[in-house]
Scaffold this active site. Structure first.
Site, PDB file in Angstrom:
ATOM      1  N   HIS A  98       1.252 -19.184 -15.390  1.00 34.39           N
ATOM      2  CA  HIS A  98       2.622 -19.542 -15.753  1.00 34.39           C
ATOM      3  C   HIS A  98       3.362 -20.211 -14.592  1.00 34.39           C
ATOM      4  O   HIS A  98       3.347 -19.723 -13.465  1.00 34.39           O
ATOM      5  CB  HIS A  98       3.394 -18.300 -16.190  1.00 34.39           C
ATOM      6  N   THR A 101     -35.498  -2.936  -4.709  1.00 36.80           N
ATOM      7  CA  THR A 101     -34.518  -4.026  -4.693  1.00 36.80           C
ATOM      8  C   THR A 101     -34.704  -4.847  -3.422  1.00 36.80           C
ATOM      9  O   THR A 101     -34.448  -6.046  -3.412  1.00 36.80           O
ATOM     10  CB  THR A 101     -33.072  -3.494  -4.789  1.00 36.80           C
ATOM     11  N   GLN A 132      -4.836 -22.449 -26.528  1.00 41.38           N
ATOM     12  CA  GLN A 132      -5.998 -22.281 -27.407  1.00 41.38           C
ATOM     13  C   GLN A 132      -6.529 -23.642 -27.865  1.00 41.38           C
ATOM     14  O   GLN A 132      -7.737 -23.868 -27.929  1.00 41.38           O
ATOM     15  CB  GLN A 132      -5.627 -21.457 -28.655  1.00 41.38           C
ATOM     16  N   LYS A 173     -31.340  -6.307  -6.713  1.00 39.99           N
ATOM     17  CA  LYS A 173     -30.511  -6.598  -5.539  1.00 39.99           C
ATOM     18  C   LYS A 173     -29.440  -7.600  -5.958  1.00 39.99           C
ATOM     19  O   LYS A 173     -29.750  -8.663  -6.490  1.00 39.99           O
ATOM     20  CB  LYS A 173     -31.373  -7.182  -4.427  1.00 39.99           C
TER      21      LYS A 173
END
Lengths: 301, 301, 301, 301
Positions: free
Chosen positions: C250, C56, C222, C11
């Site tokens: 940006h 589930t 980075q 679930k």
């Protein structure tokens, strides 16, 4: 002392699916229903006394029970049944507004077997809003939203005002794309009236909107909008007013000149499909003599 | 000293639309492209030296320039051109993965006029992912997502385990609905190889998924999933592996007994379509002897 | 014959809120829980026999019952209880993966009254994933997502590769903004092990991520990413591996030169905050000697 | 002949961020701005002549240029500058409506360094709408949305109407949770008037809404709504009208009786937080003698 102004309450966004069986051929109706009720509600706001309040839970139960007992048929018909029920069954409820979205499904073909498999059709969502007010009477709005369309030519844009902040170049050939949201008001004044074939009326109006969008040689999105709206008014006598909200989904020509390439519209071109910001064009188109009743921002709801 | 592990970078979600003109008949290609590059990237992480880094802005420009210069044709073909370009043109880039979504449009009929008006088709989104790694070679994945389907009968669910927390009643007739997300891997090992007709292959795989969903008499969503996956493997020799992710979009029978009403499946019934939580069934189906390469969660991306 | 590969079910997205009362001071825990189970599941896929399947629905019930019976405490603790329950109570279930989102609330101050009013804190979402596999043992991942941060200076970008498609100008001062998604792996190898103070560990890791983002003078996203990841590894001995996914949100300087205005970064400037496309930077940072186990796309889930 | 009714157009959802530098201490303003203009626009709809049309692109440019030239200060001040500019600079534009969302950021503390690092504050979004109509004058609305709050006790619900479809049990202790959307109208009648300190006024109104939500012992969400609205009217003389839209985010007690467990509110309990459907409570609260001007559905926009 502050006072209470307009108020409404109810259960929003009840998702209901109804299966109707005709032997091994099944039919599907799929709706989102939002109920908004008004009436004698001062005390619940002032002191929290709920004596005049039908619970939102009961309004939800009513949606399911009515779908089973009376069927849906169309959002407009179903909304009418619900609105009448609320205003007629409870003295404290003087007004009911039922808003709906309706989702279309098409069949998955399974030749030789029963017909009970479906694929959801994502080409727009049908909308409707039925209001009953004991004093003001009935109002039926139908509409659609999320219908995304694009013309890859036959759109120009020039001759506009130039102020200090205008830098946009004029264009004689551009992509024109939008997500159509429309809401139209029926002349219908209540169940005592002759009732349109709601489904046929909606399909026809949708067809006119698409056709007018596609066939209008456009010098502005406003012009296309008006052509779409007046096409519906001209061809559908049951409709008196239509409000359209059309975002201008900008497709900017990619600038390829730094790479020594031309990107000319006439040769087929490559566009950047932008998200935000976008132009937004909204207007009401009316049958001559009709009074505008659809609120300015109704299509944003 | 912490060390750098797997890393990748690029421009995500570039939205590109290409119009191709054949006289007054236009064709539309509409893609979202995400580029992810890897290679000699230690220094940019350790010291911020960008000497080996092609800017993500340049990867975006490349998408537009390549679409203009070489055309798109199919997401898989376009992704192959892009991946090869990055890994072959820059010594520091040893791996490129191109992810795409492709949006279908159908024509709005305008008899007697040019054909350049389109309606976006919301019945699922086509996906693809092309990866080129200089050492590991090529990989082509195709797929689809957001394809919503429903069977209104021919689904049972019983015979399951019962533990202390099990309260779900067994059922012999239920609605089975899901949003199909699938991702399949082609046997294709690179451009030197015979290339499938990507568009025909995709259309066929999609058709098999729909047909298997509709025609499988289901005792569990897992069984339906496996039937869908094996149908593709059985009929499409170019496909070796398929991963499916199927949410069980629960449709609960509305309880109308408090209102003295029955709501029996066999008579056609009214369901509450729930949002969350939902069952989620995921599995890979493989051609015999094939190695599983599609990651467990790849369909969620 | 197609064969079954990796599969899991359960679930997804159960939304649970737990109130704990300490007199008139209340405490709130708010989680989204997704259960994924694997094991002896061939037959349910091949024939639809559910004999080995815990429903589930039962896994959802278990979430509520366990929260009541054993409390939550932290997502990691709660996930451990659930994963162990599933793998230990059912012979057919050999693996359980519990994924969680946890939503923070702060108190609304009401001096002189009880403390039971809360405001949801939208500054990021805490995540966790606990997996128990009878053969492979335990794995604990913690993380966060939707934590939006911005440096308005101390970010440069230059010295990058220039190819035919590079048009981006170099910059010595730019806005650097991102939505942090991070997922880190604890050294912890199971309940028999010394257990970290999960909440304290999470708060500390979050603090290090924020501090490293803010204090790193950045020459590339980075570099900032690596600084964030290694800060966590350096300061938190209980964490061996961290995966970060950082979109480059940006902020483009608005071009005001057509209006005779300068828009210089150093004077304070006006930026257009773009939606798509965006750069996407992803990497794993590892303790020396540690093995990478977090999948490449795990942060996108 | 169909005729044109109310219409407006402009650029929607321009995302602008402004950095102001005070030495190494930076300040951030982050807005989404939507411009809607009306005026002498018949011809652009009827024939596509754009002679009276300022382009939506120019309205976007104006947003950036004005932010640089005049600063933002507050959404209300900035909207006033923009609205006046459009209606005063172009004879064909008789009305301008500026809608804004404003996103708050808090500082990430970096003792010993400059102050230019920020974390986005997700606790609600500030909204504003400034309208100038040459005939009707000025209107200033301020508001907020997405402010999620919860009381874990001091909420009852009983004594409501019971009809055939009512099954909801009464309760003396429940969780009351909502996402506050509010929009209030200032008495301010234009720039010639004394101008409120918009930021201080907004902070105070927000504080009153939170405090009234937290301190009201509630017998219905309507009562809580009215308490919130009248608190603002009572304490802020500059505000004449407020419209509130409060979804009732249902928290249902999990039924644990099948597992032999009690789940009593008084002991601290476990709740299922549901998505849809939800109750929706909307009302206007007015200063005595004030006229209601905020449209019924304005909070949904």
């Amino acid at each position: 002392m502050p006072t209470l102004g307009q108020n409404q309450y109810g259960k929003a966004e009840t998702r209901i699916v109804k299966v109707t069986r005709e032997g091994t051929t099944h039919h599907l109706e799929d709706l989102k229903v939002s109920v908004a009720l008004s009436g004698d509600m001062d005390e619940v706001h002032y002191s929290g006394s709920n004596a005049t309040v039908l619970t939102t839970d009961a309004t939800k139960n009513t949606v399911f029970a009515f779908a089973k007992e009376y069927g849906i048929g169309s959002p407009e018909r179903f909304g009418t049944l619900l609105a009448r029920h609320f205003t007629e069954s409870q003295p404290t409820l003087t007004r009911a507004r039922i808003r709906m979205e309706s989702y279309a499904w098409e069949r998955i073909a399974t030749p030789g077997e029963g017909e009970h498999s479906f694929l959801r059709d994502g080409r727009g969502v049908r909308t409707a809003q039925i209001t009953h007010d004991r004093e003001e009477g009935w109002e039926a709005l139908s509409g659609l939203t999320a219908l995304t369309v694009l013309n890859s030519t036959d759109s120009e844009f020039h001759g506009f005002l130039k102020d200090r902040y205008t830098t946009l170049p004029e264009t004689r050939d551009r992509v024109l794309a939008t997500d159509v949201t429309a809401l139209w008001r029926h002349r219908w004044s209540g169940p005592q009236d002759a009732t349109p074939d709601w489904n046929a009326s909606h399909a026809a109006a949708r067809g006119h909107l698409l056709d007018a969008f596609a066939r209008t040689y456009s010098y502005s999105l406003q012009q296309t909008l008006f052509a779409m709206g007046s096409r519906v008014i001209d061809h559908r006598p049951e409709i008196d007013e239509i409000r359209l909200s059309l975002p201008n989904k900008h497709h900017f020509l990619a600038d390829l000149t730094p790479f020594g390439m031309e990107n000319e519209t006439a040769d087929g071109a490559v566009y950047f499909a932008a998200d935000r910001p976008y132009g937004l064009i909204e207007a009401t188109v009316l049958r001559e003599g009709a009074t505008a009743r659809i609120p300015v921002d109704a299509t944003n709801l």
